[in-house]
Design a protein around this motif. Sequence first.
Motif, PDB file in Angstrom:
ATOM      1  N   ALA A  12       0.828  -1.200   0.000  1.00 44.36           N
ATOM      2  CA  ALA A  12       0.000   0.000   0.000  1.00 44.36           C
ATOM      3  C   ALA A  12       0.869   1.260   0.000  1.00 44.36           C
ATOM      4  N   GLY A  13       1.949   1.245   0.755  1.00 43.17           N
ATOM      5  CA  GLY A  13       2.870   2.390   0.775  1.00 43.17           C
ATOM      6  C   GLY A  13       3.529   2.620  -0.572  1.00 43.17           C
ATOM      7  N   LEU A  14       3.965   1.542  -1.214  1.00 46.34           N
ATOM      8  CA  LEU A  14       4.580   1.666  -2.539  1.00 46.34           C
ATOM      9  C   LEU A  14       3.576   2.174  -3.569  1.00 46.34           C
ATOM     10  N   ALA A  15       2.346   1.698  -3.496  1.00 43.30           N
ATOM     11  CA  ALA A  15       1.314   2.161  -4.428  1.00 43.30           C
ATOM     12  C   ALA A  15       1.025   3.645  -4.213  1.00 43.30           C
ATOM     13  N   THR A  16       0.970   4.061  -2.963  1.00 45.23           N
ATOM     14  CA  THR A  16       0.706   5.465  -2.657  1.00 45.23           C
ATOM     15  C   THR A  16       1.839   6.357  -3.143  1.00 45.23           C
ATOM     16  N   THR A  17       3.080   5.965  -2.894  1.00 45.63           N
ATOM     17  CA  THR A  17       4.204   6.789  -3.349  1.00 45.63           C
ATOM     18  C   THR A  17       4.291   6.827  -4.872  1.00 45.63           C
ATOM     19  N   SER A  18       3.951   5.738  -5.528  1.00 41.62           N
ATOM     20  CA  SER A  18       3.950   5.739  -6.990  1.00 41.62           C
ATOM     21  C   SER A  18       2.887   6.684  -7.533  1.00 41.62           C
ATOM     22  N   TYR A  19       1.723   6.689  -6.925  1.00 42.54           N
ATOM     23  CA  TYR A  19       0.655   7.593  -7.358  1.00 42.54           C
ATOM     24  C   TYR A  19       1.048   9.049  -7.142  1.00 42.54           C
ATOM     25  N   ILE A  20       1.616   9.351  -5.985  1.00 46.77           N
ATOM     26  CA  ILE A  20       2.037  10.732  -5.700  1.00 46.77           C
ATOM     27  C   ILE A  20       3.123  11.160  -6.671  1.00 46.77           C
ATOM     28  N   ASP A  21       4.081  10.289  -6.953  1.00 48.17           N
ATOM     29  CA  ASP A  21       5.141  10.596  -7.914  1.00 48.17           C
ATOM     30  C   ASP A  21       4.566  10.859  -9.301  1.00 48.17           C
ATOM     31  N   TRP A  22       3.631  10.051  -9.742  1.00 45.01           N
ATOM     32  CA  TRP A  22       2.991  10.245 -11.051  1.00 45.01           C
ATOM     33  C   TRP A  22       2.251  11.572 -11.085  1.00 45.01           C
ATOM     34  N   LYS A  23       1.537  11.896 -10.021  1.00 45.94           N
ATOM     35  CA  LYS A  23       0.761  13.139  -9.969  1.00 45.94           C
ATOM     36  C   LYS A  23       1.678  14.361 -10.010  1.00 45.94           C
ATOM     37  N   ILE A  24       2.765  14.333  -9.265  1.00 53.84           N
ATOM     38  CA  ILE A  24       3.699  15.459  -9.248  1.00 53.84           C
ATOM     39  C   ILE A  24       4.379  15.607 -10.603  1.00 53.84           C
ATOM     40  N   ASN A  25       4.801  14.502 -11.224  1.00 63.03           N
ATOM     41  CA  ASN A  25       5.425  14.582 -12.548  1.00 63.03           C
ATOM     42  C   ASN A  25       4.476  15.148 -13.585  1.00 63.03           C
ATOM     43  N   THR A  26       3.202  14.784 -13.516  1.00 62.01           N
ATOM     44  CA  THR A  26       2.213  15.321 -14.443  1.00 62.01           C
ATOM     45  C   THR A  26       2.071  16.827 -14.267  1.00 62.01           C
ATOM     46  N   GLN A  27       2.027  17.282 -13.036  1.00 63.43           N
ATOM     47  CA  GLN A  27       1.910  18.713 -12.775  1.00 63.43           C
ATOM     48  C   GLN A  27       3.161  19.461 -13.221  1.00 63.43           C
ATOM     49  N   LEU A  28       4.329  18.884 -13.020  1.00 59.03           N
ATOM     50  CA  LEU A  28       5.567  19.532 -13.450  1.00 59.03           C
ATOM     51  C   LEU A  28       5.654  19.610 -14.973  1.00 59.03           C
ATOM     52  N   GLN A  29       5.196  18.579 -15.673  1.00 62.72           N
ATOM     53  CA  GLN A  29       5.182  18.625 -17.141  1.00 62.72           C
ATOM     54  C   GLN A  29       4.245  19.714 -17.634  1.00 62.72           C
ATOM     55  N   THR A  30       3.106  19.872 -16.985  1.00 59.47           N
ATOM     56  CA  THR A  30       2.165  20.921 -17.352  1.00 59.47           C
ATOM     57  C   THR A  30       2.778  22.298 -17.115  1.00 59.47           C
ATOM     58  N   LEU A  31       3.426  22.467 -15.982  1.00 58.49           N
ATOM     59  CA  LEU A  31       4.080  23.742 -15.673  1.00 58.49           C
ATOM     60  C   LEU A  31       5.184  24.040 -16.666  1.00 58.49           C
ATOM     61  N   ARG A  32       5.990  23.045 -17.003  1.00 57.64           N
ATOM     62  CA  ARG A  32       7.075  23.249 -17.965  1.00 57.64           C
ATOM     63  C   ARG A  32       6.520  23.634 -19.336  1.00 57.64           C
ATOM     64  N   SER A  33       5.454  22.984 -19.771  1.00 55.54           N
ATOM     65  CA  SER A  33       4.837  23.327 -21.053  1.00 55.54           C
ATOM     66  C   SER A  33       4.319  24.755 -21.045  1.00 55.54           C
ATOM     67  N   PHE A  34       3.722  25.175 -19.941  1.00 55.64           N
ATOM     68  CA  PHE A  34       3.220  26.536 -19.827  1.00 55.64           C
ATOM     69  C   PHE A  34       4.364  27.542 -19.903  1.00 55.64           C
ATOM     70  N   VAL A  35       5.443  27.281 -19.173  1.00 54.14           N
ATOM     71  CA  VAL A  35       6.591  28.201 -19.168  1.00 54.14           C
ATOM     72  C   VAL A  35       7.229  28.268 -20.551  1.00 54.14           C
ATOM     73  N   GLU A  36       7.396  27.113 -21.214  1.00 55.42           N
ATOM     74  CA  GLU A  36       7.993  27.112 -22.544  1.00 55.42           C
ATOM     75  C   GLU A  36       7.116  27.869 -23.539  1.00 55.42           C
ATOM     76  N   GLY A  37       5.811  27.724 -23.438  1.00 57.29           N
ATOM     77  CA  GLY A  37       4.910  28.465 -24.321  1.00 57.29           C
ATOM     78  C   GLY A  37       4.956  29.945 -24.057  1.00 57.29           C
ATOM     79  N   TYR A  38       5.128  30.335 -22.805  1.00 57.58           N
ATOM     80  CA  TYR A  38       5.194  31.739 -22.424  1.00 57.58           C
ATOM     81  C   TYR A  38       6.488  32.377 -22.914  1.00 57.58           C
ATOM     82  N   VAL A  39       7.578  31.636 -22.885  1.00 56.73           N
ATOM     83  CA  VAL A  39       8.900  32.167 -23.231  1.00 56.73           C
ATOM     84  C   VAL A  39       9.151  32.123 -24.739  1.00 56.73           C
TER      85      VAL A  39
END
Length: 115
Positions: A16-43
Motif C-alpha cells: 500500500a505504501g509503494l502504491a501510494t508513493t507511486s501515485y504521488i510521484d505520477w501526480k507530481i510529474n504530471t503537474q511539473l510537465q504541465t508547468l514546464r509546457s506553460f513556461v515554454e509556451g510563455y517564453v
Amino acid sequence: MWFQRTVVALLLLTVAGLATTSYIDWKINTQLQTLRSFVEGYVFADAVAACERASSSTPFKWNGGTSTRVIGLNSVKLDKYNVVASYTLVADGVFCDFDPIKKKASIGSNFLERD
C-alpha cells in the motif's frame, strides 16, 4: 499464527505504501510537465524575437528557416547557489540560447562549441 498474520499485515502495508508513493510521484510529474509546457509556451515568443535581433556573424532566421527545432527549457547549475536557465532554439543549424531572466540571446553555430 500471530507471526504469519503480522508478516502478511506488514507485507500489505508495504504494498500500500509503494502504491501510494507511486501515485504521488505520477501526480507530481504530471503537474511539473504541465508547468514546464506553460513556461515554454510563455517564453517562446520572447525567445524567437530576441534570437532574431541578436547580433552574430551567422544570422538566426526562425521565421524564414527551412529546418527549425525547439530544444526547450534547460538549466545549468553553476555552483551550490546559482542555477542558470536557458531556452534553446535551432534554425538551419544555428543554435540560439535565450536567458528568460535577463531577456538576452546568444547565438552559436555548433552545439559543442557554445558557452
